[in-house]
Design a protein around this motif. Sequence first.
Motif, PDB file in Angstrom:
ATOM      1  N   ASP A  56       0.819  -1.212   0.000  1.00  9.86           N
ATOM      2  CA  ASP A  56       0.000   0.000   0.000  1.00  9.86           C
ATOM      3  C   ASP A  56       0.855   1.266   0.000  1.00  9.86           C
ATOM      4  N   HIS A  57       2.069   1.156  -0.546  1.00  8.75           N
ATOM      5  CA  HIS A  57       2.975   2.307  -0.590  1.00  8.75           C
ATOM      6  C   HIS A  57       2.308   3.478  -1.321  1.00  8.75           C
ATOM      7  N   THR A  58       2.403   4.650  -0.737  1.00  9.60           N
ATOM      8  CA  THR A  58       1.917   5.875  -1.349  1.00  9.60           C
ATOM      9  C   THR A  58       3.114   6.786  -1.578  1.00  9.60           C
TER      10      THR A  58
END
Length: 119
Positions: A56-58
């Motif tokens: 879920d890297h942003t």
Amino acid sequence: MPIGELAAITLDAREPKELAEFYCKVTGWDVLFSSDDFTYVGPAGTPRLAFQRVTDHTAPQWPDSAKQFHLDFKVAGLDEAERELLDLGATKPEFQPGGEKWRVLNDPAGHQFCITVFS
């Protein structure tokens, strides 16, 4: 006497292998280790760049102080290096505070890095 020695700088990414390939092309370094979730690149015996899977890297935003860190790369010429990096998949944000001293780019995962003609 130091407590520890810097071994790696690790960047989060949704696709660590693909991001490692980008930085190998930028630096000319080789992949030293790779798995589905983690990849190391760099010359043997020196601190390495590492990339770890975070599903879920942003990507950090620019300009925004939440970016926390960025990498700087010395290049021979800003225009030529920028063209080559854009061809490799980097992007160039609109905000550019460096004038003719440096340029801010984003890697394919959205991490900011700078290119500069100064060391």
